[in-house]
Enzyme design. Structure first.
Site, short mmCIF file in Angstrom:
data_model
loop_
_atom_site.label_atom_id
_atom_site.label_comp_id
_atom_site.label_asym_id
_atom_site.label_seq_id
_atom_site.Cartn_x
_atom_site.Cartn_y
_atom_site.Cartn_z
N TRP A 40 -2.70 -2.99 -1.72
CA TRP A 40 -2.25 -4.29 -1.87
C TRP A 40 -3.04 -4.86 -0.78
CZ3 TRP A 40 0.25 -8.07 1.35
CH2 TRP A 40 0.59 -9.05 0.45
N CYS B 231 0.90 -1.16 0.14
CA CYS B 231 -0.14 0.06 -0.14
C CYS B 231 0.90 1.40 -0.03
CB CYS B 231 -0.92 0.15 1.27
SG CYS B 231 -2.05 -1.36 1.29
N LYS C 57 13.64 -14.30 -9.98
CA LYS C 57 13.69 -13.17 -10.92
C LYS C 57 12.75 -13.69 -11.90
CE LYS C 57 14.54 -10.55 -9.24
NZ LYS C 57 15.16 -10.22 -7.86
N GLU D 271 18.51 -16.61 -7.14
CA GLU D 271 17.95 -15.24 -7.53
C GLU D 271 17.67 -15.42 -8.79
OE1 GLU D 271 17.25 -12.93 -5.67
OE2 GLU D 271 17.44 -11.15 -7.36
N LYS E 10 6.44 -3.91 -3.40
CA LYS E 10 7.78 -3.50 -3.38
C LYS E 10 8.31 -3.80 -1.80
CE LYS E 10 11.90 -2.27 -4.77
NZ LYS E 10 12.54 -3.21 -5.46
N ARG F 247 4.00 -0.07 -4.67
CA ARG F 247 3.81 -0.40 -3.24
C ARG F 247 2.42 -1.21 -3.53
NH1 ARG F 247 6.84 2.07 0.63
NH2 ARG F 247 5.30 1.04 2.08
N ASN G 273 -1.64 1.90 5.82
CA ASN G 273 -0.87 0.93 5.39
C ASN G 273 -0.43 0.13 6.55
OD1 ASN G 273 1.49 -0.45 4.08
ND2 ASN G 273 2.73 1.11 4.17
N GLY G 274 -0.61 -1.27 6.41
CA GLY G 274 -0.14 -2.27 7.39
C GLY G 274 -1.51 -3.04 7.68
N HIS H 207 20.71 -35.68 -6.66
CA HIS H 207 19.85 -36.22 -5.56
C HIS H 207 18.10 -35.66 -5.81
CE1 HIS H 207 23.65 -36.79 -3.87
NE2 HIS H 207 23.95 -35.54 -3.92
N GLU I 4 9.08 -14.32 -10.56
CA GLU I 4 8.30 -13.30 -10.08
C GLU I 4 7.69 -12.26 -11.01
OE1 GLU I 4 12.00 -10.68 -7.81
OE2 GLU I 4 10.22 -10.74 -6.82
#
Ligand code: M6R
Length: 605
Positions: A74, A2, A482, A478, A600, A27, A100-101, A501, A485
């Site tokens: 969000w 948010c 990338k 990583e 973000k 955000r 926000n939260g 394995h 996402e």
């Protein structure tokens, strides 16, 4: 998680809050809304979807306002919908709140308010907060009502409140979620982060934890401050251009291309002309550290994993790396000869901050490696090394990652220097190799067409495996992160030695495997893995070191990196994988900078 913006002053409230909100869309982007005051009228416009949808909805209205707040969401509580979008009213309709939260105890509070006869229109925790504030406002001034409501709630919040009774005022308060106030002339601003208001002012005050600010065009009053809270404006030294696309199609691409500059700047900031490394962390007793524990999340966790290889190699200090969300609930063993390092781009990641708070209970030092000035993490740590990568807008982290690992290389070298492990000659020779990296990253950009062509060829593969060994193992993780996402293709990262394995069972002609096979002491082992994949008809994409002709015998899909020591190779191999993920997502037509379901900075647990 948010974004919030707010403005009070003589210019167009609507234009300013929307403009600021657009910079915060990274955000959250499932619904958006604004509230504004005009005379003693309080109005709200909100909708499901993006800010562009909100603008369409608002375009039929003539908005002449004195103050306004805006929100891009969000979703946490309740699906994305117009009803759940912020701002939310109290029951009298005199107060509007953006948040926000997460209010963790909102169900208990809602039950109590329901018993008192209040009703609710949305599924959100924020509406509960708005109604609670309104409930107290019946009996006291708005500032007191907000502080009283804050006593009742648990969780994290950054809130902006406007009310019809004081049309010029915005009231802001925060706890564990970021909020910054921008100082103007006869006008003031509020936002979740600095980049949103930079176009209007570079003078800001970071609101402190549990502090409340009453913002009017001519003054800002702080309540509930602690004796040590400072309200001196900070001058932000990065420019608006750094927070804009400047001709690039996406922020992600711009941020990938910024990496050589970011690495050079960090090197210049910590290396003296006589090749000594310096860090302003004098409060930490580096020589007596017996162990290091790194806590971080997501991409920052991967930089922690790279740092393990670096620090153990250079400074011979054992390093543990943990994800924030696991560390805090693991009853961790915290020893006072351990240095804790928390890595975070935003400095607002709830899980990392919770881990830091757990560590702080034991009164041991914490070093923050962070990109955002004045963020919660930096305020709660004993010392901070800033990564100074400039604002990273794209949700998928690229330059912040490179900046983090660049700092971790320098810290590894610094620990070796301070412990007397490295001679002057050894240090100079390491730095000579390191200083070549920015130009070597630029060489990778010259292969963008090739990387794009490989992306085109592999676009429709249903799943990817990324393999790397030694210090490139975290880069495989990583690379997989990338790709998944931003292109939503299932991708797994593995240590190449682990393939036999289990993951080898996946290999067939429909599986694409990205192999990091740069020249190193483990090259032959990686080559054996490549042959095992080819024997099972798997398709491979390889990152190899220039001049390695053997690789071209196996596949045409090879991207070359310049010759460097294996330990520094992640600074190059990661760039190839970022570009590959970027091109796949663009070719698939996805919104690269704002991937679905993500935000973000993850300020909730
Ligand atoms: O701000 P932080 O570095 O603490 O964020 C941690 C993760 O949320 C972040 O790295 C996330 O994994 C990114 N989307 C990765 O691209």
């Amino acid at each position: 998680m948010c974004g919030i913006s707010g403005y009070t002053g003589g210019r167009s409230v609507y234009n300013i809050i929307i403009n600021c909100l657009e910079s915060l869309e990274y955000r959250g982007y499932d619904s958006a809304g604004i509230a504004f005051t005009a005379g003693n009228r309080l109005s709200v416009i909100k909708c499901k979807g993006r800010i562009a949808d909100l603008k369409k909805k608002a375009s039929t209205r003539k908005i002449n306002a004195q103050a306004g707040i805006a929100h891009t969401r969000w979703a946490t509580h309740g699906k994305p919908s117009s009803l759940n979008a912020h701002p939310h009213f109290d029951s009298s309709g005199r107060i509007a709140v953006v948040h926000n939260g997460i209010i963790e105890n909102y169900i208990d509070i809602k039950d109590k308010l329901l018993e008192k006869g209040y009703t609710f229109k949305s599924d959100t925790d924020t509406e509960v907060l708005a109604v609670l504030i309104g409930h107290y406002y019946e009996k006291m001034a708005i500032e007191k009502a907000i502080l009283k409501a804050a006593e009742d709630i648990t969780g994290s919040y950054a809130i902006g409140v406007i009310l019809s009774d004081s049309p010029e005022k915005i009231i802001a308060m925060r706890h564990d979620s970021p909020l910054v106030i921008g100082i103007g002339v006869h006008e003031n601003f509020m936002a979740s982060d600095v980049s949103a208001i930079l176009k209007y002012t570079n003078k800001v005050i970071y609101l402190q934890d549990k502090e409340l600010a009453v913002i009017s065009p001519e003054r800002i009053e702080f309540l509930n401050s602690k004796p040590h809270d400072k309200h001196l404006p900070v001058k932000i030294n990065y420019t608006i251009e750094q927070a804009q696309k400047t001709g690039f199609k996406h922020f992600m691409l711009k941020e990938i291309y910024e990496q050589p500059k970011v690495v050079s700047n960090i090197l210049a900031g910590h290396i003296t002309s006589s090749d000594k490394i310096h860090f302003d962390i004098s409060g930490l007793d580096i020589k007596n550290i017996k162990e290091i524990t790194i806590v971080a999340c997501g991409t920052a966790y991967h930089s922690g994993l790279v740092a393990k290889y670096i620090i153990e190699e250079f400074a011979r200090i054992p390093v543990n790396v943990d994800v924030g969300s696991e560390f805090r609930y693991r009853n961790p063993i915290i020893k006072d000869d351990t240095l804790f390092i928390a890595i975070s781009q935003s400095g607002e990641t709830a899980d990392t901050i919770a881990a830091v708070r757990e560590i702080k209970k034991h009164k041991v030092p914490i070093l923050a490696v962070c990109n955002v000035l004045g963020s919660t993490l930096t305020r709660e740590s004993s010392a901070t090394v800033y990564t100074n990568a400039g604002p990273e807008i794209s949700v998928a982290s690229t330059k912040a990652f490179t900046a983090q690992i660049t700092v971790m290389y320098l810290l590894g070298l610094f620990f070796a220097q301070e412990k007397g492990i490295f001679s002057k000659t050894r240090l100079t020779s390491e730095l000579n190799i390191f200083k070549k990296i920015p130009n070597q990253q630029k060489e990778i950009f010259k292969q963008s067409r090739k990387i794009n062509a490989i992306a085109k060829k592999y676009l429709n593969f249903g799943a990817f495996l990324f393999l790397g060994r030694n210090i490139n193992y975290p880069i495989a993780l990583e690379g997989a992160l990338k790709l998944k996402e931003i292109s939503y293709i299932p991708a797994e990262g593995y240590a190449s030695g682990e393939m036999k394995h289990g993951p080898i069972a996946l290999i067939d002609e429909y599986r694409a495997v990205v192999c990091i096979a740069n020249d190193s002491f483990v090259f032959d082992k990686v080559l054996s893995n490549i042959q095992e994949i080819l024997a099972r008809k798997g398709k491979i994409i390889v990152i190899a070191t220039e001049g390695n002709r053997r690789m071209t015998e196996f596949t045409k899909e090879t991207v070359f990196i310049s010759k460097t020591n294996n330990v520094y190779a992640p600074l190059l191999t990661t760039v190839v994988l970022q570009m590959f993920a970027y091109y796949v997502a663009v070719l698939k037509g996805f919104d690269v900078d704002k991937p679905r379901n993500l935000a973000k900075s993850v300020t909730v647990e």
